[in-house]
Design a protein around this motif. Sequence first.
Motif, PDB file in Angstrom:
ATOM      1  N   VAL A  13       9.970   4.457 -10.485  1.00 46.30           N
ATOM      2  CA  VAL A  13      11.097   4.574  -9.559  1.00 46.30           C
ATOM      3  C   VAL A  13      10.621   5.082  -8.197  1.00 46.30           C
ATOM      4  N   GLY A  14       9.646   5.998  -8.192  1.00 43.85           N
ATOM      5  CA  GLY A  14       9.104   6.485  -6.924  1.00 43.85           C
ATOM      6  C   GLY A  14       8.476   5.376  -6.105  1.00 43.85           C
ATOM      7  N   GLY A  15       7.709   4.498  -6.778  1.00 42.30           N
ATOM      8  CA  GLY A  15       7.103   3.374  -6.070  1.00 42.30           C
ATOM      9  C   GLY A  15       8.134   2.409  -5.538  1.00 42.30           C
ATOM     10  N   ILE A  16       9.178   2.130  -6.331  1.00 43.66           N
ATOM     11  CA  ILE A  16      10.245   1.230  -5.882  1.00 43.66           C
ATOM     12  C   ILE A  16      10.988   1.829  -4.698  1.00 43.66           C
TER      13      ILE A  16
ATOM     14  N   GLY B 223       0.819  -1.209   0.000  1.00 44.77           N
ATOM     15  CA  GLY B 223       0.000   0.000   0.000  1.00 44.77           C
ATOM     16  C   GLY B 223       0.852   1.258   0.000  1.00 44.77           C
ATOM     17  N   LEU B 224       1.938   1.263   0.785  1.00 46.51           N
ATOM     18  CA  LEU B 224       2.850   2.403   0.793  1.00 46.51           C
ATOM     19  C   LEU B 224       3.491   2.605  -0.574  1.00 46.51           C
TER      20      LEU B 224
ATOM     21  N   LYS C  13      -6.155  15.179  -4.373  1.00 45.47           N
ATOM     22  CA  LYS C  13      -7.487  14.683  -3.998  1.00 45.47           C
ATOM     23  C   LYS C  13      -7.562  13.171  -4.180  1.00 45.47           C
ATOM     24  N   THR C  14      -7.007  12.708  -5.288  1.00 46.62           N
ATOM     25  CA  THR C  14      -7.011  11.269  -5.555  1.00 46.62           C
ATOM     26  C   THR C  14      -6.139  10.526  -4.553  1.00 46.62           C
ATOM     27  N   ILE C  15      -4.935  11.047  -4.290  1.00 43.43           N
ATOM     28  CA  ILE C  15      -4.009  10.380  -3.375  1.00 43.43           C
ATOM     29  C   ILE C  15      -4.587  10.307  -1.969  1.00 43.43           C
ATOM     30  N   LEU C  16      -5.112  11.429  -1.471  1.00 44.52           N
ATOM     31  CA  LEU C  16      -5.637  11.461  -0.100  1.00 44.52           C
ATOM     32  C   LEU C  16      -6.874  10.578   0.032  1.00 44.52           C
ATOM     33  N   SER C  17      -7.744  10.612  -0.966  1.00 44.48           N
ATOM     34  CA  SER C  17      -8.946   9.762  -0.916  1.00 44.48           C
ATOM     35  C   SER C  17      -8.569   8.291  -0.961  1.00 44.48           C
ATOM     36  N   PHE C  18      -7.657   7.957  -1.865  1.00 49.50           N
ATOM     37  CA  PHE C  18      -7.198   6.574  -1.992  1.00 49.50           C
ATOM     38  C   PHE C  18      -6.530   6.120  -0.698  1.00 49.50           C
ATOM     39  N   GLY C  19      -5.638   6.969  -0.141  1.00 47.31           N
ATOM     40  CA  GLY C  19      -4.957   6.608   1.096  1.00 47.31           C
ATOM     41  C   GLY C  19      -5.909   6.457   2.261  1.00 47.31           C
ATOM     42  N   GLY C  20      -6.915   7.324   2.332  1.00 44.92           N
ATOM     43  CA  GLY C  20      -7.891   7.223   3.417  1.00 44.92           C
ATOM     44  C   GLY C  20      -8.681   5.926   3.358  1.00 44.92           C
ATOM     45  N   ILE C  21      -9.057   5.520   2.160  1.00 40.89           N
ATOM     46  CA  ILE C  21      -9.813   4.268   2.012  1.00 40.89           C
ATOM     47  C   ILE C  21      -8.945   3.069   2.396  1.00 40.89           C
ATOM     48  N   LEU C  22      -7.690   3.049   1.955  1.00 44.62           N
ATOM     49  CA  LEU C  22      -6.797   1.956   2.327  1.00 44.62           C
ATOM     50  C   LEU C  22      -6.546   1.922   3.831  1.00 44.62           C
TER      51      LEU C  22
ATOM     52  N   GLY D 213       3.311   5.767  -3.096  1.00 41.65           N
ATOM     53  CA  GLY D 213       4.511   6.423  -3.589  1.00 41.65           C
ATOM     54  C   GLY D 213       4.508   6.564  -5.100  1.00 41.65           C
ATOM     55  N   ALA D 214       4.069   5.505  -5.789  1.00 38.03           N
ATOM     56  CA  ALA D 214       3.995   5.556  -7.252  1.00 38.03           C
ATOM     57  C   ALA D 214       2.987   6.612  -7.706  1.00 38.03           C
ATOM     58  N   LEU D 215       1.876   6.745  -6.990  1.00 38.59           N
ATOM     59  CA  LEU D 215       0.888   7.772  -7.332  1.00 38.59           C
ATOM     60  C   LEU D 215       1.470   9.169  -7.141  1.00 38.59           C
TER      61      LEU D 215
END
Length: 395
Positions: free
Chosen positions: A325-328, A188-189, A203-212, A193-195
């Motif tokens: 690379v950010g996700g890795i 999940g982290l 908005k997408t990142i915070l919403s996605f992170g909140g749901i996870l 990071g990739a996002l």
Amino acid sequence: MAETGGLENNLRGVVSWVRKPRANSIEYWLWVVVCGLVGFGTLMVASASSITSFEANRSPWGDGFRHLGFAIAGVLLMIAAARIPLRYYERFAPFLFLGAFGVQLLVFTPLGVEVWGNRNWLRIGGFSLQPSEFMKIAMLLMVASFAAVHFKKRLAVGAEIIRYLALAGVAIGPVILGHDLGTASVMGLAFGGALFFGGTRWKTILSFGGILAAFAFFFVITSPNRLRRIMSLSGGGDDYVGLDWQPLHGVWALASGGLVGAGLGNSKAKWQWLPAAENDYIFSIIGEELGLIGTVSVILAYIVLSVLLVRVIRIAPTVFGKSLVGGIMVWIIGQALVNIAVVLRLMPVLGVPLPLISMGGTALISCLSAMGIVIAVLRDANKQNSGDSLSKFEA
């Protein structure tokens, strides 16, 4: 005209010469840091596993040599992954993801085995592997592909969230069903990071992170074992012979090393006092045998690795490369931080290894393969940047 042509050739040579050292410098230090961590990890695995290896194999170095074999295989795969053009990773990302998903589902067949309460392993003949480690790479390839498409064609926030949640559900869902919340948390982290590095909207990142996060909270409160692990952090080690056995002995081993440690091979905790000494708690053995100097050196190596990865992200010309690379980076550095925090009793036991150091063939090979992909991104960036610079002189 001859003089002009000679000048153009000289300028091309100068630009090529200037560009290559910068590129080669990042790649050179990536190889140095990664291979340094792997070599150091092989040495520590041989030391930490010597007692259990002798009891199981009648040889104190059996597990160490086995880990060395995985390290060599991982480095060879890193070399191979670095030589594959980046466009092929983007093109074949869906197929790699579907293949990884299919292998992940095999843990729920008779081939799947349960280890430490987690059904996240496959055993085929005399070999065992953890398919979720390869799913991490496949998942990040797909997230990077999605991020590249969404960056060019902005969708509504709701549509983006639904797409990413569906992808996360397919990638992380089977891992959670296997009760491996530690690996799922790291995934999940890495996903987040990739996002972030792929330029996804906040908005997408915070919403996605909140749901996870809500899902993670649900799985924690519905598991008495996970709740007890969290509560034990403030319990002062009351359950010494139960849940607190491993965390307490890990801290004691780490603290007993002092400044310079007891010396390589002189750990007492590895004499059956510390479970998973060569895996999840190898940082404790490093502290016991090499002291504060050894542990700080490991942390500094991860810091240097993170700086190098950030430099790759900065020069990557495509959203796909930056996101990948950010996700890795978040996967490997984030997992290292989680592992060290667990050893320091800042987090409950999650069962995640120390990347590039802990014993574990699948985990080591997947991390090294991921670093090979990072170098492929770097080489693609250098090739494009070099071409752009030369085209300016041609114009």
